[in-house]
Write a protein that holds these residues in place. Structure first.
Motif, PDB file in Angstrom:
ATOM      1  N   ARG A   1      44.321  49.412 126.014  1.00 31.90           N
ATOM      2  CA  ARG A   1      45.318  49.211 124.968  1.00 31.90           C
ATOM      3  C   ARG A   1      44.898  48.093 124.021  1.00 31.90           C
ATOM      4  NH1 ARG A   1      48.762  49.008 129.256  1.00 31.90           N
ATOM      5  NH2 ARG A   1      49.367  46.878 128.701  1.00 31.90           N
TER       6      ARG A   1
ATOM      7  N   GLU B   1      51.480  52.589 123.257  1.00 36.54           N
ATOM      8  CA  GLU B   1      50.993  53.954 123.420  1.00 36.54           C
ATOM      9  C   GLU B   1      51.589  54.906 122.382  1.00 36.54           C
ATOM     10  OE1 GLU B   1      50.209  51.952 127.164  1.00 36.54           O
ATOM     11  OE2 GLU B   1      51.919  52.080 125.845  1.00 36.54           O
TER      12      GLU B   1
ATOM     13  N   ASP C   1      48.871  56.973 131.289  1.00 35.58           N
ATOM     14  CA  ASP C   1      49.540  55.794 130.754  1.00 35.58           C
ATOM     15  C   ASP C   1      50.685  55.316 131.633  1.00 35.58           C
ATOM     16  OD1 ASP C   1      51.107  57.974 130.365  1.00 35.58           O
ATOM     17  OD2 ASP C   1      51.749  57.438 128.331  1.00 35.58           O
TER      18      ASP C   1
ATOM     19  N   GLN D   1      43.596  49.810 132.171  1.00 38.00           N
ATOM     20  CA  GLN D   1      44.558  50.347 131.211  1.00 38.00           C
ATOM     21  C   GLN D   1      44.967  49.291 130.194  1.00 38.00           C
ATOM     22  OE1 GLN D   1      45.701  53.524 130.954  1.00 38.00           O
ATOM     23  NE2 GLN D   1      44.252  54.100 132.569  1.00 38.00           N
TER      24      GLN D   1
END
Length: 558
Positions: free
Chosen positions: A154, A205, A77, A150
């Protein structure tokens, strides 16, 4: 977790190249001063060569240590950067805080076939933060692809999470799960537009993972649906002919002044004092016609020079779409490829220069929320004004090219003329006092300033449509700015007693960045009150009619 990665080995040469670049002008001036009246035999070549060898060796050693100690790691992350020779620095940049990852090729990197990757995050000034100064082009594209994957992961989590909340474990109903904390549902487009722009950087996150089978399966399906290579399409390219027209139609007066100042400073440093004084005295004896010819020649040279620099800056201008992001790349000597998300656009500026407006062309800039204090991207350097609505619809669909619906009334014309005439009168008086009869030519500034004020009054105006405010104004070029209401920080309404008696008010719109603040003078009081009511309205409210929006305050804030 990936293994630590180092920069390209040619990064070792960067300290040496930076030192040489900074020392070349100093060495040239010192050499000219030293060789004035001396021969080459008087130079201590032995000691000079030894000093150069020692300096180069130390710089190469320092470059090797910098390369050895500079590593970056792509984690689940975040990206972790460790660097520093004497003092170690560790920088963790979470993907939820990254605005974009831009690929640039300054001159040194372009000569070596490398790329510089700049990681844009909020709160970091230019020159700091996440910069990978020397990677290969393939590595830079891999980093950008990693960031996009990424980001999509999300987004997939946010889309699947509501489904997980609606069906609990073991088939329990939603009513039977009142003890479990609920996870907020994703923002709707309406709610998303009404939040503060800095809230776009929210980190998702830290939200607890789903524990339902359906939620986990949906998340797994969404993650595996992310393509390895996102769809890439070219939105527009600038042809060589259009680039030449754009370069020739963008004269730069400040460049002419800098050019003349540089020549004078260069001559003062290099020419002997007697020769410099002789030239200065000869220049004072020139006739007015000679001065006019020199001024015209300087303008032509600066115009051609600005055209060359413009061509170098925007050569190969291309706008592409990478998935949901927009890429703008240009540059001949220093190639840059900048990426931004359309939802991070704060405002759009359409600028119509004096020459371009005659032929129906304009340049379009987008102002984006990035790590730098004032950041804008050139979306198109030369576009027909009739094609602007289609361009905004393709790139930033939340903005639309709206026409001006309200302009300053004729009784406010004096507000646009007075200061321009006062400035022209002061300049003319100074020129007449210093140049005597030759200074009488400066009186031509008075009608020019009056015409300038009339044009500024004629071309100013505003429009409110939905959640967008459009403001048009003129300094030299005519500028139209499109602003979304959620991006406005404050709105200032002002007016002197005399202006209020005439029913006139002025408006100033303040944004996150001072560069895109906008103001408008001498508007009808009803129009300004309608804009103020539009700015203050809450969700679901309607704009009150003009003149019934309540008392006008000096500053209104969200």
């Amino acid at each position: 977790m990936n293994e630590p990665t180092r920069l390209h080995r040619l990064f070792i040469l960067f300290p040496l190249a930076d030192s040489v670049k900074s020392l070349i002008p100093i060495a040239a001036l010192v050499s000219i001063k030293f060789l004035n009246g001396k021969s080459l035999r008087d130079i201590p070549w032995y000691w000079l060569s030894a000093a150069i060898v020692i300096l180069v060796s130390l710089l190469l050693l320092y470059g090797y240590l910098k390369w050895k100690r500079f590593v970056y790691t792509l984690e689940e992350d975040k990206i972790l950067i460790r660097r520093g020779v004497l003092f170690r620095e560790e920088l963790s940049i979470y993907t939820g805080r990254i605005h974009s990852m831009n690929m640039e090729q300054p001159l040194l990197q372009r000569l070596l076939g490398l790329t510089q990757v700049r990681i844009e995050t909020p709160g970091k000034k230019e020159g700091g933060g996440g910069i990978l100064p020397a990677v290969t082009n393939s590595e830079g594209e891999r980093l950008q692809r990693w960031l996009r994957e990424q980001t999509q992961t999300r987004q997939a989590d946010r889309e699947v999470r509501p489904a997980a909340d609606n069906s609990g474990p073991s088939g329990q109903s939603l009513a039977a799960q009142t003890e479990r904390p609920s996870v907020p549902s994703p923002e709707t487009p309406e709610a998303h537009e009404s939040v503060h722009p800095l809230e776009h950087n929210r980190d998702y996150e830290n939200v607890p993972l789903m524990d339902s089978e359906s939620g986990a399966a949906g998340r797994e399906k969404a993650i595996h649906s992310i393509p390895a290579e996102e769809e890439r399409s070219t939105l527009l390219q600038l042809s060589s002919g259009r680039l030449l027209i754009a370069a020739l139609s963008s004269p730069n007066l400040s460049l002419a002044l800098a050019f003349v100042g540089g020549i004078v400073s260069f001559a003062d440093d290099l020419l002997p004092d007697r020769m410099y004084q002789s030239l200065f005295q000869s220049a004072g004896k020139l006739l007015p016609g000679s001065w006019i010819s020199i001024a015209a020649l300087a303008l032509i040279v600066s115009w051609l020079l600005s055209a060359v620099l413009y061509t170098i800056k925007y050569a190969g201008f291309t706008v592409e779409r990478f998935g949901k992001q927009i890429s703008v790349s240009c540059g001949l000597l220093e190639r840059k490829r900048l990426l931004f998300s359309p939802e991070r656009v704060l405002a759009i500026t359409v600028k119509e220069g004096v020459f371009r407006r005659w032929f129906g062309y304009a340049e379009v800039k987008v102002h984006v929320l990035t790590s730098e204090s004032e950041k804008h991207f050139m979306l198109h350097p030369l576009l027909k004004t009739g094609d602007i609505p289609a361009l905004l619809k393709r790139v930033t669909p939340q903005f639309s090219a709206q026409a001006i619906s309200a302009s300053p009334p004729s009784r406010s014309r004096w507000m646009y003329v007075r200061w321009k005439l006062a400035f022209a009168a002061a300049v003319s008086a100074a020129c007449i006092w210093y140049f005597d009869r030759l200074g009488l030519l400066s009186l031509l500034l008075l009608p020019l300033s009056f015409a300038w004020g009339l044009l500024s009054h004629r071309d100013s105006g505003l429009n409110v449509t939905g959640k967008q405010l459009t403001i048009r104004s003129r300094f030299i070029a005519m500028s139209t700015r499109y602003i979304r209401r959620p991006q406005i920080i404050a709105m200032e309404v002002s007016g002197t007693r005399r202006q209020r008696r005439k029913g006139l008010l002025s408006l100033q719109v303040k944004m996150i960045f001072s560069e895109i603040n906008e103001s408008l003078s001498g508007m009808e009081q009803q129009e300004i009150e309608a804009v103020r009511a539009w700015f203050q309205q809450k969700k679901g409210e309607t704009i009150p009619p003009a003149g019934q929006g309540g008392p006008t305050t000096s500053i209104e804030r969200l």
